[in-house]
Scaffold this motif. Sequence first.
Motif, PDB file in Angstrom:
ATOM      1  N   ARG A 129      58.759  56.460  14.522  1.00 16.82           N
ATOM      2  CA  ARG A 129      58.681  57.900  14.737  1.00 16.82           C
ATOM      3  C   ARG A 129      59.675  58.626  13.830  1.00 16.82           C
ATOM      4  N   HIS A 130      59.297  59.869  13.503  1.00 17.58           N
ATOM      5  CA  HIS A 130      60.263  60.772  12.875  1.00 17.58           C
ATOM      6  C   HIS A 130      61.034  61.461  13.993  1.00 17.58           C
ATOM      7  N   THR A 131      62.343  61.507  13.878  1.00 15.54           N
ATOM      8  CA  THR A 131      63.161  62.131  14.923  1.00 15.54           C
ATOM      9  C   THR A 131      64.363  62.805  14.290  1.00 15.54           C
ATOM     10  N   ARG A 132      65.143  63.426  15.146  1.00 15.54           N
ATOM     11  CA  ARG A 132      66.356  64.102  14.673  1.00 15.54           C
ATOM     12  C   ARG A 132      67.500  63.771  15.613  1.00 15.54           C
ATOM     13  N   LEU A 133      68.649  63.505  15.038  1.00 17.32           N
ATOM     14  CA  LEU A 133      69.869  63.294  15.813  1.00 17.32           C
ATOM     15  C   LEU A 133      70.770  64.505  15.622  1.00 17.32           C
ATOM     16  N   ASP A 134      71.265  65.032  16.743  1.00 17.08           N
ATOM     17  CA  ASP A 134      72.117  66.218  16.710  1.00 17.08           C
ATOM     18  C   ASP A 134      73.462  65.904  17.350  1.00 17.08           C
ATOM     19  N   ALA A 135      74.357  66.880  17.326  1.00 16.71           N
ATOM     20  CA  ALA A 135      75.674  66.700  17.945  1.00 16.71           C
ATOM     21  C   ALA A 135      75.532  66.394  19.432  1.00 16.71           C
TER      22      ALA A 135
END
Length: 690
Positions: free
Chosen positions: A456-462
């Motif tokens: 999957r494409h995902t995003r990691l944030d603070a």
Amino acid sequence: MITTALTTTGKGSTSIDHRLARFATHGGIPTGSPVLRSEVPVVHIRDRPMPTPQTGSDRLDAFFTTAPAGLAILDRELRYVQLNETLALMNGRSVADHLGKPVREVLPTIAPTLEPLLERILTTGEPALNIELSGETPAQPGVTRYWRASLFPLAGQAGGAGAAGIGAIVVEDTPRHHAERALRRSGAEYQAIVEQAASGIYRSSLEGRFLKVNPALVVMLGYESEAQVLALDLDRDVYVEPGARARAIKTASALERITGTEVQWKRKDGHRIIVRLSGRVVRGAGDVVKGFEMIAEDVTEQRTLERALQQAQKMETVGRLTSGIAHDFNNLLTVILAQANLIAKALPAGPPEVRRDLDELTEAARRGAELVHRLLGFSRHATLDLRPLSAPEWVKEELHTLRRLLPATIEIQCDAEPEAGVVEADSGALEQILLNLATNARDAMPRGGTLHLDVRHTRLDAEDRPLHAWVQPGSYVCIAVSDTGSGMDATTQARVFEPFFTTKPAGVGTGLGMAMVYGLVKQHKGFVHLYSEVGQGTTIKVYLPLALEQPVPTGAAGVEEMLPGGSESILLVEDDLHLRTVAQRLFEKVGYRVVAAADGAEGLALYRARGPEIDLVITDMVMPRASGVQLYEAIRGEPSGRRVKVLFMSGYPAPEFRESLAADPDVAFVTKPWTASDLLRQIRGLLERR
């Protein structure tokens, strides 16, 4: 200002001695009190000459004239008959400007308040003592001043009816009033600081009761109101461990200040939090401890990140040590392999036993070289050939290799998002990562099971750092490998990436497979996260930075754009305390109203109590007392017939269960370990689904 005066007689004249004697008597001033003689003459309305003063009269004149308080006498028409210089200065006029004039003319802004009071004194004969008066004087228009005044009736001549006038004693009160107002303002500002503080602030008794708390402490403990917190018993309802408070008090009793003491508290919903306490001991007579005034700071997340940093530092240290050993062994093995090769070439045809022994020596050296290669992979000293690689296509190609590696009792499933993205990676290193994960999954499923690959494409944030410590915010491709095997306990999970740590029998595993995975992923500037439940399976997610994409802002504004939220009400059911705490804080940050439960039974009770206001139930699959599946079935069986939406969080794929609920449009799934962006997108998608 409000000034009060006393009148003289209504019929006939009364001597100044007589008036002052009565003034002194009613005003509480002893007529025989010694005072300094004043040379300032007493002013009379009449022009007749003043009689020769007697000694007592002289004293009264001196007292009247030099008294630090304003003194005055008004007649029944509320005209000034007599006053001293002190009062004249207060009013901003001369003594002469007062005499014979009514109050309304001398003090026009104050008269509307003062005159009714004076009329009442004349009518009732009741004094008005120590009253507060305020207003403006002609000398200082626009400036409000304050006075304290005692107003009382003066008796007329013997046999006369009613009061002859009014006596007034007036003291300037403006400085004290301003000081009190400044003090009140200071107190209000201090109170505002306490009320708006981000940290909890409280006062408690020695017996273990909160006496005063600020809103931040109410929120920290998870209650709805200050009254609920004030009703708590600290030993029973706040401290996790029995006797912990008593030990803390014993330590603090010898201190004047308490700084940085860490204790374990529990919230209303049972969440355990680490709290750092600082403040002072409140002592009474005899230096006896009466209570505490403290600042409480929730440092749970900070301690979690510190532990993650310590783990990272430990792995870094082990990596450096491993690298040095690996290089030395590599040199030794190079010599052994070179010499074995020379001996093999120089060895004449002879007994086959010698040739076989030499081959075994060479093979052992090669296995040692392979071991060194793994060690170098863990220590991130192997050289990688990074090239653009489509993650979903690469994983699909690797399925053929995995099917040859795994036994037929293990079913392989793959769910690769076609647009997951491209990463900069070494295909050989990625293959080593995938094969090691698949091998561990195979060993965890000796009787068969399911291996599930997800891309999957995902995003990691603070916001993901409490779960994915020290991540660099940005876009990633996530390759998740899940099994339905035996799972791992918390102790094993804490050491799984350490080199040479293994749970396999002696001689079966080297303990370098997961260490190499960790090192190679780090060398790709990625992150690896593991989630496991004993008896349920394991999911390992590998996050690799997305390539060929424009940079995404990572500041506060960028992060907020990536985190969709709402105002709906969510019932969160999760037995893992850390996950429950992180999820609840995330949901509340983006606007949701959250009610949390620690297991399925508690979640069902909360749903039945607050069902109409709940828009979404988010539940773990595996929990004590009642599982997520049982909770779902119970909710669907409620007589109300409400089709509340349900989002399942699971550490393993559970394909059969997903298929059985595929027809329910009000159900969705998210796989642990989740990321903030993935979880919040799933929530919004489910809530907005018609």
